[in-house]
Design a protein around this motif. Structure first.
Motif, mmCIF file in Angstrom:
data_model
loop_
_atom_site.group_PDB
_atom_site.id
_atom_site.type_symbol
_atom_site.label_atom_id
_atom_site.label_comp_id
_atom_site.label_asym_id
_atom_site.label_seq_id
_atom_site.Cartn_x
_atom_site.Cartn_y
_atom_site.Cartn_z
ATOM 1 N N GLU A 19 0.816 -1.219 0.000
ATOM 2 C CA GLU A 19 0.000 0.000 0.000
ATOM 3 C C GLU A 19 0.846 1.264 0.000
ATOM 4 O O GLU A 19 0.329 2.373 -0.011
ATOM 5 C CB GLU A 19 -0.961 0.003 1.194
ATOM 6 N N SER A 20 2.184 1.093 0.008
ATOM 7 C CA SER A 20 3.053 2.266 0.058
ATOM 8 C C SER A 20 2.947 3.087 -1.220
ATOM 9 O O SER A 20 2.937 2.543 -2.328
ATOM 10 C CB SER A 20 4.505 1.831 0.252
ATOM 11 N N LYS A 21 2.881 4.399 -1.052
ATOM 12 C CA LYS A 21 2.891 5.289 -2.205
ATOM 13 C C LYS A 21 4.297 5.816 -2.458
ATOM 14 O O LYS A 21 4.505 6.694 -3.274
ATOM 15 C CB LYS A 21 1.925 6.446 -1.990
ATOM 16 N N GLU A 22 5.270 5.268 -1.743
ATOM 17 C CA GLU A 22 6.661 5.703 -1.900
ATOM 18 C C GLU A 22 7.515 4.615 -2.508
ATOM 19 O O GLU A 22 8.727 4.599 -2.344
ATOM 20 C CB GLU A 22 7.217 6.142 -0.546
ATOM 21 N N ALA A 23 6.891 3.680 -3.223
ATOM 22 C CA ALA A 23 7.633 2.617 -3.892
ATOM 23 C C ALA A 23 7.773 2.967 -5.367
ATOM 24 O O ALA A 23 6.798 3.349 -6.021
ATOM 25 C CB ALA A 23 6.901 1.291 -3.740
ATOM 26 N N TYR A 24 8.999 2.848 -5.878
ATOM 27 C CA TYR A 24 9.266 3.149 -7.280
ATOM 28 C C TYR A 24 9.854 1.919 -7.952
ATOM 29 O O TYR A 24 10.690 1.232 -7.361
ATOM 30 C CB TYR A 24 10.208 4.359 -7.407
ATOM 31 N N ILE A 25 9.415 1.637 -9.182
ATOM 32 C CA ILE A 25 9.870 0.439 -9.883
ATOM 33 C C ILE A 25 10.270 0.779 -11.317
ATOM 34 O O ILE A 25 9.793 1.755 -11.894
ATOM 35 C CB ILE A 25 8.787 -0.665 -9.926
#
Ligand SMILES: [Zn+2]
Ligand SMILES: [Zn+2]
Length: 85
Positions: A19-25
């Motif tokens: 649910e993190s909105k601070e994950a980048y892929i």
């Protein structure tokens, strides 16, 4: 195939829950936190050179059938703009 939703940042090993909105892929799902992606990596994946974009949040109900990965992936080399190139 749904995204793996890896549980941590490859640079600093910070937890990145689904649910993190601070994950980048990147397109290969190399996964980084916002801080590493923006400050250290400038939104370029250090593994493949691809673009880092925010990982979409999977709705909680969908995690029942398609749970997030629990396999932590961590780079063996330090992260940095020049690392690995
Ligand atoms: Zn990080
Ligand atoms: Zn990558």
């Amino acid at each position: 195939m749904p995204l793996e939703l890896r549980p941590n940042c490859e640079c600093c090993d910070r937890d990145l829950p689904p649910e993190s909105k601070e994950a980048y892929i990147c397109t290969f799902e190399c996964t980084f936190c916002l801080e590493c992606a923006s400050n250290t990596l400038r939104f370029v994946c250090p593994n493949c050179g691809g673009e880092l974009v925010r990982r979409p949040v999977r709705p909680g109900a969908k995690l029942v059938k398609n749970p997030a990965s629990t396999v932590r992936v961590l780079r063996d080399k330090p992260c940095g703009p020049a690392a690995g190139r």
